[in-house]
Design an enzyme around this catalytic site. Structure first.
Site, PDB file in Angstrom:
ATOM      1  N   GLU A   1      -0.422   0.533   0.203  1.00 29.85           N
ATOM      2  CA  GLU A   1       0.533  -0.393  -0.401  1.00 29.85           C
ATOM      3  C   GLU A   1       1.980   0.089  -0.340  1.00 29.85           C
ATOM      4  O   GLU A   1       2.595   0.350  -1.385  1.00 29.85           O
ATOM      5  CB  GLU A   1       0.150  -0.656  -1.859  1.00 29.85           C
TER       6      GLU A   1
ATOM      7  N   GLU B   1      -9.297  -2.717  -1.918  1.00 24.70           N
ATOM      8  CA  GLU B   1      -9.301  -2.702  -3.386  1.00 24.70           C
ATOM      9  C   GLU B   1      -9.474  -4.119  -3.884  1.00 24.70           C
ATOM     10  O   GLU B   1      -8.872  -5.059  -3.342  1.00 24.70           O
ATOM     11  CB  GLU B   1      -7.981  -2.172  -3.986  1.00 24.70           C
TER      12      GLU B   1
HETATM   13  C1  BGC Z   1      -3.112   0.355  -6.479  1.00 30.22           C
HETATM   14  C2  BGC Z   1      -3.916   1.142  -7.475  1.00 30.22           C
HETATM   15  C3  BGC Z   1      -3.806   0.514  -8.841  1.00 30.22           C
HETATM   16  C4  BGC Z   1      -4.337  -0.896  -8.770  1.00 30.22           C
HETATM   17  C5  BGC Z   1      -4.312  -1.657 -10.074  1.00 30.22           C
HETATM   18  C6  BGC Z   1      -3.181  -1.135  -6.658  1.00 30.22           C
HETATM   19  O1  BGC Z   1      -1.892  -1.656  -6.551  1.00 30.22           O
HETATM   20  O2  BGC Z   1      -3.363   0.757  -5.159  1.00 30.22           O
HETATM   21  O3  BGC Z   1      -3.487   2.464  -7.452  1.00 30.22           O
HETATM   22  O4  BGC Z   1      -4.440   1.253  -9.825  1.00 30.22           O
HETATM   23  O5  BGC Z   1      -3.599  -1.641  -7.865  1.00 30.22           O
HETATM   24  O6  BGC Z   1      -3.025  -1.825 -10.535  1.00 30.22           O
END
Ligand code: BGC
Length: 450
Positions: free
Chosen positions: A167, A352
């Site tokens: 990101e 993610e």
């Molecule tokens: C990030 C994580 C973060 C998650 C939730 C993503 O933007 O890569 O490190 O914990 O979102 O906010």
């Protein structure tokens, strides 16, 4: 009916974490300071004054955490390497003890039948490099390549997927535009320079990974689909700006070799003229693209928002997570389709996806009940499957996160884990969502029909 949700053979079922969010012991075994170590010591920047000093104590509990992954049935695990553990000054001298931690972790994962997916940079820049200008210094592309080469040379034979940056949008937006993330700068003029150097570092990192023998290398971006709040011209223009700033800022240069025009409008006089040759470095072919997806935005024109002039319209008909993010699974299908249509049918991973909900701080039974998170996963895994049916080349899914952890500026006040962590005792307890995900993995998606 159950066949409705069969995922492709070889689909990776993972969970993700990042170094600073879980490891703790940030200075152990000769590691150097990183920018989050410093930032978390700046009064007022983190809820509750929390730091990553202990976090999930994963640095000392990694073997046990791999057992938790095995119990989940994971086939892949995405984690990040802390640059300042490997190179305490960010470049030059290698710290063998730091590298050895990741070397052991990779072996433990493989012994558990779990494929390692390694991110080289998840926001924890060595402080020594920040002292030299950090992401504002053009030399950082070379520093990052040097670091990438050290790590890849040590682990290449055993790692399934390499990621240069996690990101980059957040690194620049939080770190250099709004100052809510490390290193805490707030500058319209610095943010585009930081973004550009992140992209140059990504390109140099891709070259270094390949030169050091790494296979399957790519970039991870966070995408938040934008839907115009109305068809009024100013809302449509705001939506185009929002979409350019968040979704095309990094992908256009990587895949198409240029920045979206709208960025000039967003940054005005702060938008610099970039050397055209930089785009040759930035535009390295990727083996895959990783997409982090959490929410969407219904976007409107809002002249009070500096400097973007766009805002989001609340959707009271839908649930919101504790991050105040709308739960809207269909946007995940949409965004996988959008990437495929705009940039070509490249291999994709959802690197993610997950949700913070208000789980109890202390677990009282064998399982923590988290029905809202179960719903979130059900909806989004189904949405991912719809994207595959519509033609996206999706090859894996990583839940965020394996453990409740240090949620950046929110400290420990937001819980994203499949495993509940009691931060006073470090006791891990599975949540119902962990059980749910295990069943999805076991049935290769078929249980999503139920
Ligand atoms: C990030 C994580 C973060 C998650 C939730 C993503 O933007 O890569 O490190 O914990 O979102 O906010």
């Amino acid at each position: 009916m159950s066949d409705t949700y069969r995922f492709p053979d070889g689909f990776l079922w993972g969970a993700a974490t990042s170094a600073y969010q879980i490891e703790g012991s940030p200075l152990a075994d000769g590691a150097g300071q990183n920018i989050w170590h410093r930032f978390s010591r700046t009064p007022g920047m983190i809820t509750g004054g929390d730091t990553g000093d202990v976090a999930c104590d994963h640095y000392r509990r990694a073997a046990g955490d791999v057992e938790l992954m095995r119990a989940l049935g994971l086939t892949a695990y995405r984690f990040s390497v802390a640059w300042a553990r490997v190179l305490p000054e960010g470049r030059g001298r290698v710290n063998p003890a730091g590298l050895a931690f990741y070397d052991r972790l990779v072996d433990q994962l493989l012994a558990a039948g779990i494929r390692p997916a390694v991110t080289l940079y998840h926001w924890d820049l060595p402080a020594a490099l920040d002292d030299r200008g950090g992401w504002l210094n053009r030399d950082i592309a070379g520093w990052f390549a040097e670091y990438a080469e050290v790590v890849v040379r040590a682990l290449a034979d055993r790692v399934a997927l390499w990621t240069t940056l996690n990101e980059p949008w957040v690194s620049a937006d939080g770190g250099y535009l709004y100052g809510v993330h490390a290193p805490g700068h707030k500058s319209l003029f610095e943010a585009p320079l930081a973004s550009h150097n992140l992209l140059r570092a990504h390109g140099a990192g891709m070259q270094a990974i390949r030169a050091a023998g790494g296979r399957q290398a790519g970039l991870v971006v966070n995408l938040e689909p934008k839907y115009a709040a109305s068809d009024r011209a100013e809302d449509l223009a705001a939506t185009a700006r929002a979409e350019a700033y968040m979704n095309r800022y990094y992908l256009d240069p990587v895949f198409l070799g240029s920045y979206p025009d709208e960025l000039r409008e967003v940054f005005g006089e702060a938008w610099p003229a970039f050397p055209p040759a930089d785009f040759d470095l930035i535009r390295q072919p990727l083996d895959y693209l990783g997409i982090n997806y959490y929410t969407r935005s219904v976007t409107c024109h809002d002249p009070t928002v500096w400097p973007m002039r766009f805002g989001r319209v609340r959707q009271p008909q839908h649930p919101y997570t504790e991050m105040d993010w709308e739960v809207y699974p269909q946007a995940l299908t949409d965004v996988l389709g959008w990437v495929t249509a705009r940039y070509g049918r490249i291999p994709l991973y959802i690197t993610e996806n997950g949700a913070a909900f208000a789980d109890a701080p202390t677990a009282t039974g064998p399982v923590v009940d988290d029905p809202l998170r179960v719903d979130y996963y059900r909806g989004h895994l189904r949405a991912a499957h719809r994207a595959i049916q519509a033609g996206a080349d999706l090859r894996g899914y990583f839940a965020w996160s394996l453990l409740d952890n240090f949620e950046w500026s929110c400290g420990y006040a937001r819980r994203f884990g499949l495993y509940h962590v009691d931060f006073a005792t470090q006791r891990r307890t599975p949540k119902a969502s962990a059980r749910y995900y295990t069943e999805v993995i076991r049935t290769h998606g078929a249980s999503l029909a139920g």
